[in-house]
Design a protein around this motif. Structure first.
Motif, PDB file in Angstrom:
ATOM      1  N   GLY A 101      -6.448   6.859  -9.607  1.00  0.00           N
ATOM      2  CA  GLY A 101      -7.045   5.539  -9.658  1.00  0.00           C
ATOM      3  C   GLY A 101      -8.099   5.318  -8.603  1.00  0.00           C
ATOM      4  O   GLY A 101      -8.269   6.116  -7.664  1.00  0.00           O
ATOM      5  N   ALA A 102      -8.812   4.197  -8.731  1.00  0.00           N
ATOM      6  CA  ALA A 102      -9.939   3.910  -7.831  1.00  0.00           C
ATOM      7  C   ALA A 102      -9.502   3.760  -6.389  1.00  0.00           C
ATOM      8  O   ALA A 102     -10.291   3.979  -5.468  1.00  0.00           O
ATOM      9  CB  ALA A 102     -10.655   2.639  -8.304  1.00  0.00           C
ATOM     10  N   TRP A 140      -7.357   5.580  -4.722  1.00  0.00           N
ATOM     11  CA  TRP A 140      -6.676   6.776  -4.226  1.00  0.00           C
ATOM     12  C   TRP A 140      -6.977   7.051  -2.763  1.00  0.00           C
ATOM     13  O   TRP A 140      -6.092   7.453  -1.991  1.00  0.00           O
ATOM     14  CB  TRP A 140      -7.064   7.991  -5.078  1.00  0.00           C
ATOM     15  N   GLU A 141      -8.252   6.846  -2.354  1.00  0.00           N
ATOM     16  CA  GLU A 141      -8.633   7.199  -0.991  1.00  0.00           C
ATOM     17  C   GLU A 141      -7.972   6.266   0.023  1.00  0.00           C
ATOM     18  O   GLU A 141      -7.504   6.705   1.074  1.00  0.00           O
ATOM     19  CB  GLU A 141     -10.155   7.171  -0.848  1.00  0.00           C
ATOM     20  N   HIS A 142      -7.921   4.979  -0.288  1.00  0.00           N
ATOM     21  CA  HIS A 142      -7.265   4.024   0.601  1.00  0.00           C
ATOM     22  C   HIS A 142      -5.787   4.378   0.751  1.00  0.00           C
ATOM     23  O   HIS A 142      -5.239   4.335   1.868  1.00  0.00           O
ATOM     24  CB  HIS A 142      -7.421   2.607   0.049  1.00  0.00           C
ATOM     25  N   GLN A 143      -5.141   4.726  -0.347  1.00  0.00           N
ATOM     26  CA  GLN A 143      -3.732   5.103  -0.285  1.00  0.00           C
ATOM     27  C   GLN A 143      -3.534   6.363   0.561  1.00  0.00           C
ATOM     28  O   GLN A 143      -2.578   6.459   1.342  1.00  0.00           O
ATOM     29  CB  GLN A 143      -3.207   5.332  -1.700  1.00  0.00           C
ATOM     30  N   GLY A 144      -4.432   7.325   0.400  1.00  0.00           N
ATOM     31  CA  GLY A 144      -4.317   8.562   1.169  1.00  0.00           C
ATOM     32  C   GLY A 144      -4.530   8.349   2.650  1.00  0.00           C
ATOM     33  O   GLY A 144      -3.799   8.900   3.489  1.00  0.00           O
ATOM     34  N   LEU A 167     -13.557  17.110  -6.561  1.00  0.00           N
ATOM     35  CA  LEU A 167     -12.339  16.483  -6.046  1.00  0.00           C
ATOM     36  C   LEU A 167     -12.383  14.976  -6.240  1.00  0.00           C
ATOM     37  O   LEU A 167     -11.397  14.354  -6.652  1.00  0.00           O
ATOM     38  CB  LEU A 167     -12.184  16.832  -4.562  1.00  0.00           C
ATOM     39  N   GLU A 168     -13.527  14.377  -5.926  1.00  0.00           N
ATOM     40  CA  GLU A 168     -13.677  12.923  -6.037  1.00  0.00           C
ATOM     41  C   GLU A 168     -13.417  12.466  -7.480  1.00  0.00           C
ATOM     42  O   GLU A 168     -12.682  11.497  -7.712  1.00  0.00           O
ATOM     43  CB  GLU A 168     -15.084  12.524  -5.609  1.00  0.00           C
ATOM     44  N   ASP A 169     -14.011  13.149  -8.439  1.00  0.00           N
ATOM     45  CA  ASP A 169     -13.813  12.783  -9.841  1.00  0.00           C
ATOM     46  C   ASP A 169     -12.356  12.957 -10.255  1.00  0.00           C
ATOM     47  O   ASP A 169     -11.772  12.108 -10.934  1.00  0.00           O
ATOM     48  CB  ASP A 169     -14.712  13.639 -10.739  1.00  0.00           C
ATOM     49  N   LEU A 170     -11.758  14.068  -9.847  1.00  0.00           N
ATOM     50  CA  LEU A 170     -10.368  14.332 -10.209  1.00  0.00           C
ATOM     51  C   LEU A 170      -9.436  13.292  -9.602  1.00  0.00           C
ATOM     52  O   LEU A 170      -8.534  12.775 -10.267  1.00  0.00           O
ATOM     53  CB  LEU A 170      -9.972  15.730  -9.733  1.00  0.00           C
ATOM     54  N   ALA A 171      -9.643  12.974  -8.326  1.00  0.00           N
ATOM     55  CA  ALA A 171      -8.771  12.016  -7.645  1.00  0.00           C
ATOM     56  C   ALA A 171      -8.863  10.641  -8.287  1.00  0.00           C
ATOM     57  O   ALA A 171      -7.850   9.963  -8.494  1.00  0.00           O
ATOM     58  CB  ALA A 171      -9.144  11.948  -6.168  1.00  0.00           C
ATOM     59  N   ARG A 172     -10.075  10.224  -8.612  1.00  0.00           N
ATOM     60  CA  ARG A 172     -10.249   8.903  -9.213  1.00  0.00           C
ATOM     61  C   ARG A 172      -9.599   8.850 -10.605  1.00  0.00           C
ATOM     62  O   ARG A 172      -8.939   7.866 -10.957  1.00  0.00           O
ATOM     63  CB  ARG A 172     -11.742   8.573  -9.318  1.00  0.00           C
ATOM     64  N   GLU A 177       0.476  18.988 -11.983  1.00  0.00           N
ATOM     65  CA  GLU A 177      -0.346  19.480 -13.087  1.00  0.00           C
ATOM     66  C   GLU A 177      -1.806  19.052 -12.987  1.00  0.00           C
ATOM     67  O   GLU A 177      -2.710  19.883 -13.171  1.00  0.00           O
ATOM     68  CB  GLU A 177       0.256  19.017 -14.421  1.00  0.00           C
ATOM     69  N   PRO A 178      -2.129  17.778 -12.682  1.00  0.00           N
ATOM     70  CA  PRO A 178      -3.552  17.389 -12.647  1.00  0.00           C
ATOM     71  C   PRO A 178      -4.356  18.106 -11.572  1.00  0.00           C
ATOM     72  O   PRO A 178      -5.584  18.157 -11.656  1.00  0.00           O
ATOM     73  CB  PRO A 178      -3.492  15.873 -12.371  1.00  0.00           C
TER      74      PRO A 178
END
Length: 604
Positions: free
Chosen positions: A267-268, A270-274, A258-263, A230-231
């Motif tokens: 969470g902050a 998200w990129e490290h997890q991805g 995308l950056e705003d949505l992912a954060r 959904e998000p």
């Protein structure tokens, strides 16, 4: 060794060939070592001396040799032989294509999918800033290296923005490419979103059937969003809009959203997890890494960690087709041309080795004060399901901010009232589409354009303010329903100002509300059309329900900042007996005790 071989008498001087990475009808790609430095490179040889093919390769090098981005595989050299053949020398990287990763794992986590999309969007943005459109974004052209970072490759059918385009890969081609219309950056945004969709769900948004059926789906069918979390649906819906003007205008705007949505969603971290998830997925295919397979490790040009290295330039990730427009630039082992250093570092003749230093351009001198302008941008919207459409809709955007990512966030925030209105329209249609009134509603929607009127208020230096009058047609007597709303955005943060930030705390209390209603007069053009219609500025109570419609917490959505002062919106819910609305302008001197002093100081 399979494939047509380049005659042994010509090799680009200064390199030793290590192994072949791929071959096709028009060329071959080899992994080689630079003799002087020992660095690995990929060299693509054109297997013909045809003047048109060589000119196309030269043009490609000239077009993209200026791109300086850690998200795009770098071009080092363009070389020609004495008998007129050509080759390009490019960055060799250690990894595999996203196509291979998806074949191995089926789908990626949302965080990993967002990382892939962000990296290649930034690569596309570097090209878009030069007026270049990729036209063939697909999983085979996104390269994932062992550390989880990705790069964009294969600009073989790239062109200048605005040129007619039939080239591309059908699963990911934008509607305008199917119709051979002018291709702009929005076409790349569409393809990137389609690849993102595949990363999340394990399949492209439209697949199967004949090419005619695939064309119809891209042109007319709604995007199936049920399997998208959904998000993320709004991001996908925006990027896969049928009309290019409804998509983010350039890849950089999409990347910022995308950056705003992912954060916000993940969470902050998200990129490290991805990145970690991508690295795990790529590790399963480590045996296919070209440098590792050749015993060259990950050093040199391919091992620069967080950006200098990409993933599998000209790797064995499968041939890359150019849709209906491949020609001499049809794929070789998954790569056509890749780019990265400034044009000054690219040799455009002979067979020698170009300098490996990146040619740094001198920074442009920028004015000390930013000149920000708010402009009315015409766009079009449509919902093929309900029939709702709008032509020439007015969206307020800003230009002139030095930080392009910030500018994209500001423009996304300025557009949000319209996006919310469109989302509500889709929700309303979903609630009645199976009922008896649906056919009539759809006929009305298809007969008349919906209305989106935008008006700019204050435009800098700290805030930008806009108002929208939005209306669509409904089945009840052929009337319209809609809203008038305002939005004010901070040009330093890209965030929308809330009532608690725009007004003093005391102004939002019951006593402050009474002050508002006493001090700000009802517009002269408004008269109650029914005894049930109370047009107080705030704290209006709906008839029969007792529900507060215009609370103090929503006051910011009915306040337009201007250079002269403030305009307050009365009413604004269009449809029904209490549908009148109007504006009351107030100079700063008469509202100074109600607004936040910092807002007044920055606005005046």
């Amino acid at each position: 060794m399979k494939g047509i071989r380049v005659p042994e008498e010509w090799r680009v001087g200064g390199f030793t060939e290590v192994r072949e990475l791929g071959a096709g009808a028009f060329g071959r790609v080899v992994l080689a070592r630079h003799d002087a430095s020992g660095r690995p490179v990929a060299i693509k040889y054109l297997l013909t001396a045809d003047a048109g093919a060589v000119a196309a390769l030269r043009r490609e090098a000239e077009l993209l040799g200026r791109v300086q981005s850690p998200h795009v595989v770098r071009l080092y050299q363009f070389a020609t032989s004495a008998d007129g053949r050509a080759a390009i020398v490019m960055e060799a990287v250690n990894g595999v294509t996203l196509k291979r990763v998806l074949e191995e794992h089926g789908r990626l986590t949302p965080e990993a999918s967002l990382v892939v999309l962000k990296g290649s969007l930034l690569g596309l943005d570097a090209a878009h800033r030069l007026g270049v459109v990729h036209r063939d974004y697909k999983p085979a052209n996104v390269l994932v290296q062992g550390d989880g970072l990705s790069k964009l490759a294969d600009f073989g059918v790239a062109t200048h923005a605005g040129q007619a385009s039939g080239a591309g890969t059908p699963l990911y081609m934008a509607p305008e490419q199917w119709q051979r219309q002018a291709a702009g950056p929005e076409a790349d945004v569409y393809a990137a979103t389609a690849v993102f969709y595949q990363c999340v769900t394990g399949r492209p948004p439209f697949a199967g059937g004949s090419q005619a059926a695939l064309m119809h789906a891209h042109l007319s069918e709604p995007v199936p969003l049920d399997d998208i979390p959904e998000p993320l649906r709004r991001l996908v819906w925006s990027g896969l809009a049928k009309r290019p003007e409804e998509r983010p205008p350039v890849a950089g705007d999409f990347a910022a959203a995308l950056e705003d949505l992912a954060r916000t969603t993940y969470g902050a971290g998200w990129e490290h997890q991805g990145i970690r998830a991508l690295a795990t997925g790529a590790a399963a295919l480590a045996a296919a890494f070209p440098l590792a397979a050749a015993g060259l490790g990950t050093g040199g040009a391919a091992g620069a960690g967080a950006g200098a290295a990409g993933a599998g330039a000209a790797g064995a990730g499968g041939a890359s087709a150019a849709g209906s427009g491949g020609g001499a630039m049809a794929a070789v082992g998954g790569t056509k041309v890749v780019a990265g250093v400034a044009l000054g570092a690219v040799a455009l003749g002979g067979g020698g080795v170009a300098a490996y230093q990146v040619a740094k351009s001198k920074p442009k001198q920028r004015p000390a004060v930013q000149q920000v302008a708010a402009v009315t941008t015409p766009v079009s919207f449509s919902n093929p399901d309900s029939g709702m459409f709008a032509t020439g809709a007015q969206i307020i955007t800003v230009k002139g901010l030095r930080d392009t990512a910030l500018q994209a966030r500001v423009n996304q925030a300025l557009r949000k009232p319209v996006d919310d209105f469109l989302a509500q329209e889709r929700k309303d249609w979903a609630s009645i589409k199976g009922g008896s009134v649906a056919p009539q509603w759809r006929r009305l929607n298809k007969a008349r354009s919906a209305i989106f009127k935008g008006r700019a208020g204050l435009a800098g230096p700290r805030y930008v303010s806009a108002a929208y009058d939005m209306r669509r047609w409904i089945y009840a007597g052929g009337g319209s329903m809609g809203q008038v709303r305002t939005v004010t955005v901070d040009l330093q943060t890209g965030k929308t100002l809330q009532s608690t930030e725009m007004f003093q705390p005391a102004a939002l209390t019951p006593a402050g509300v009474r002050t508002f209603n006493q001090r700000v007069p009802l517009p002269a053009n408004m008269r109650p059309t029914s005894p049930n219609c109370d047009y107080s500025l705030v704290a209006r109570t709906a008839p029969n329900t007792g529900r507060e419609i215009y609370g103090a917490d929503t006051l910011a959505t009915r306040t337009l900042l201007t250079k002269q002062g403030v305009e307050f919106l009365f009413g604004g819910n269009i449809g029904g007996e209490c549908s009148a609305y109007g504006w009351t302008p107030m100079p700063w001197a008469k509202v100074g005790d109600l607004l936040n002093p910092e807002v007044i100081k920055a606005a005046r």
